[in-house]
Design a protein around this motif. Sequence first.
Motif, PDB file in Angstrom:
ATOM      1  N   GLU A 235       1.010  -1.191   0.002  1.00 38.24           N
ATOM      2  CA  GLU A 235       0.262   0.004  -0.079  1.00 38.24           C
ATOM      3  C   GLU A 235       0.831   1.074   0.031  1.00 38.24           C
ATOM      4  O   GLU A 235       1.934   1.218   0.575  1.00 38.24           O
ATOM      5  CB  GLU A 235      -0.901  -0.024   1.125  1.00 38.24           C
ATOM      6  CG  GLU A 235      -1.727   1.256   1.274  1.00 38.24           C
ATOM      7  CD  GLU A 235      -3.395   0.959   2.011  1.00 38.24           C
ATOM      8  OE1 GLU A 235      -3.254  -0.166   2.733  1.00 38.24           O
ATOM      9  OE2 GLU A 235      -4.004   1.872   2.149  1.00 38.24           O
ATOM     10  N   VAL A 242      -3.685   6.871   4.094  1.00 39.20           N
ATOM     11  CA  VAL A 242      -3.324   5.342   4.275  1.00 39.20           C
ATOM     12  C   VAL A 242      -3.522   5.222   5.783  1.00 39.20           C
ATOM     13  O   VAL A 242      -4.338   4.290   6.101  1.00 39.20           O
ATOM     14  CB  VAL A 242      -1.924   5.152   4.110  1.00 39.20           C
ATOM     15  CG1 VAL A 242      -1.666   3.889   4.446  1.00 39.20           C
ATOM     16  CG2 VAL A 242      -1.462   5.322   2.502  1.00 39.20           C
ATOM     17  N   PRO A 246      -7.064   2.715   5.226  1.00 36.97           N
ATOM     18  CA  PRO A 246      -6.111   1.831   4.908  1.00 36.97           C
ATOM     19  C   PRO A 246      -6.809   0.786   4.148  1.00 36.97           C
ATOM     20  O   PRO A 246      -8.149   0.532   4.183  1.00 36.97           O
ATOM     21  CB  PRO A 246      -5.689   1.330   6.068  1.00 36.97           C
ATOM     22  CG  PRO A 246      -6.922   1.494   7.023  1.00 36.97           C
ATOM     23  CD  PRO A 246      -7.300   2.623   6.847  1.00 36.97           C
ATOM     24  N   SER A 247      -6.345   0.594   2.874  1.00 34.94           N
ATOM     25  CA  SER A 247      -6.876  -0.406   1.886  1.00 34.94           C
ATOM     26  C   SER A 247      -6.634  -1.712   2.053  1.00 34.94           C
ATOM     27  O   SER A 247      -7.383  -2.845   1.823  1.00 34.94           O
ATOM     28  CB  SER A 247      -6.961   0.066   0.621  1.00 34.94           C
ATOM     29  OG  SER A 247      -5.631   0.022   0.145  1.00 34.94           O
ATOM     30  N   HIS A 248      -5.473  -2.173   2.553  1.00 32.45           N
ATOM     31  CA  HIS A 248      -4.594  -3.276   2.463  1.00 32.45           C
ATOM     32  C   HIS A 248      -4.948  -3.805   3.942  1.00 32.45           C
ATOM     33  O   HIS A 248      -4.837  -3.098   4.887  1.00 32.45           O
ATOM     34  CB  HIS A 248      -3.412  -3.382   2.123  1.00 32.45           C
ATOM     35  CG  HIS A 248      -3.036  -4.717   1.755  1.00 32.45           C
ATOM     36  ND1 HIS A 248      -2.245  -5.507   2.921  1.00 32.45           N
ATOM     37  CD2 HIS A 248      -2.595  -5.599   0.869  1.00 32.45           C
ATOM     38  CE1 HIS A 248      -2.073  -6.729   2.415  1.00 32.45           C
ATOM     39  NE2 HIS A 248      -2.166  -6.778   1.064  1.00 32.45           N
ATOM     40  N   THR A 251      -2.168  -3.353   6.509  1.00 33.02           N
ATOM     41  CA  THR A 251      -2.042  -1.900   7.015  1.00 33.02           C
ATOM     42  C   THR A 251      -3.050  -1.747   8.152  1.00 33.02           C
ATOM     43  O   THR A 251      -2.605  -1.099   9.142  1.00 33.02           O
ATOM     44  CB  THR A 251      -2.371  -0.833   5.886  1.00 33.02           C
ATOM     45  OG1 THR A 251      -1.644  -1.248   4.667  1.00 33.02           O
ATOM     46  CG2 THR A 251      -2.045   0.505   6.279  1.00 33.02           C
TER      47      THR A 251
END
Length: 295
Positions: A235, A242, A246-248, A251
């Motif tokens: 990411e 972030v 957070p997208s992952h 993370t």
Amino acid sequence: MTKTIELKGVQQRFHARGTAGGYLTAVDDASFTLSAEPAQVTSLVGQSGSGKSTIARNVLGLQKPTAGDVLYNGKDIFQLSRAEYDDYRRNVQPVFQDPYAIFNPFYRVDRVLWKAVKKFGLASTREAGLALIEESLRAVKLEPERVLGRYPHQLSGGQRQRVMLARVHMLRPAFIIADEPVSMLDAQVRKLFLDILLDFQRDHGMTTLFITHDLSTVYYLGGDVMVITKGVIVERGPVDTVMHEPSHPYTKLLLDSIPQPDPDQRWTDRIEVDELGEEEKAEAKLASTPETPVI
Ligand SMILES: Nc1ncnc2c1ncn2[C@@H]1O[C@H](COP(=O)(O)OP(=O)(O)OP(=O)(O)O)[C@@H](O)[C@H]1O
């Protein structure tokens, strides 16, 4: 021309006993660009063993990647001409976790600063060299008279780190590669160090790649962040985005693992380290002969 450091599909494998195929992929297909203009701070954050220091070593030319390229101003750093290499050595400066390893215990700390003056021809007279050293020590909030003439063991860890920053200040590189520079410092000295890096960005246009396992430091610095796990950058984006969106999953896990100061909300979650056991990792690291970086 704007100076750049570019990683393109960098992969780093190491021989490691007891792993599938007999090797360990420490960095896998890492690509990113650091630009000197506008000056920026980009953090690379991940847990221990995720491949952060290996990327730092790749960028600094201390470790040639197994595959992919590290480019300085568009050119492979391992194939630079003499003049290009000199420019790269001056403009890409490391700051490591433990500067004690860089100071020779038998010499006063002044030596590291005078060596930079001489090697890079920063002053033509002794007086001018001393004035430059003193100015740079003050820029990192050190009093020259309390530092010059001392041996490394006579300074605190925070003072030694700032002597290294004074050296950076003298050289005015386009890029600083800072590998866990504050992890051995207490909170107050850590903040001082981070503020100096931000001063360098604002006042002298230095771009920093800041490597850390600590998200609160990343948050303090701002700028952009890349999140790495198991050698893969999963990411990236502005720190605020972030951190807040957070997208992952990794993370999110990292964010959830930040200890809460609220005593009713105790820190219980553990982060699982990757599939290699800590012992295997330590063994793999021991199997290699670490190079002492020459700066
Ligand atoms: N020279 C080497 N030989 C063999 N394995 C290595 C070598 N250098 C690093 N490794 C392995 O590569 C992986 C990534 O290591 P690296 O030091 O880059 O991680 P890191 O994220 O910087 O960790 P830390 O925060 O603990 O320093 C680890 O599993 C490590 O054991």
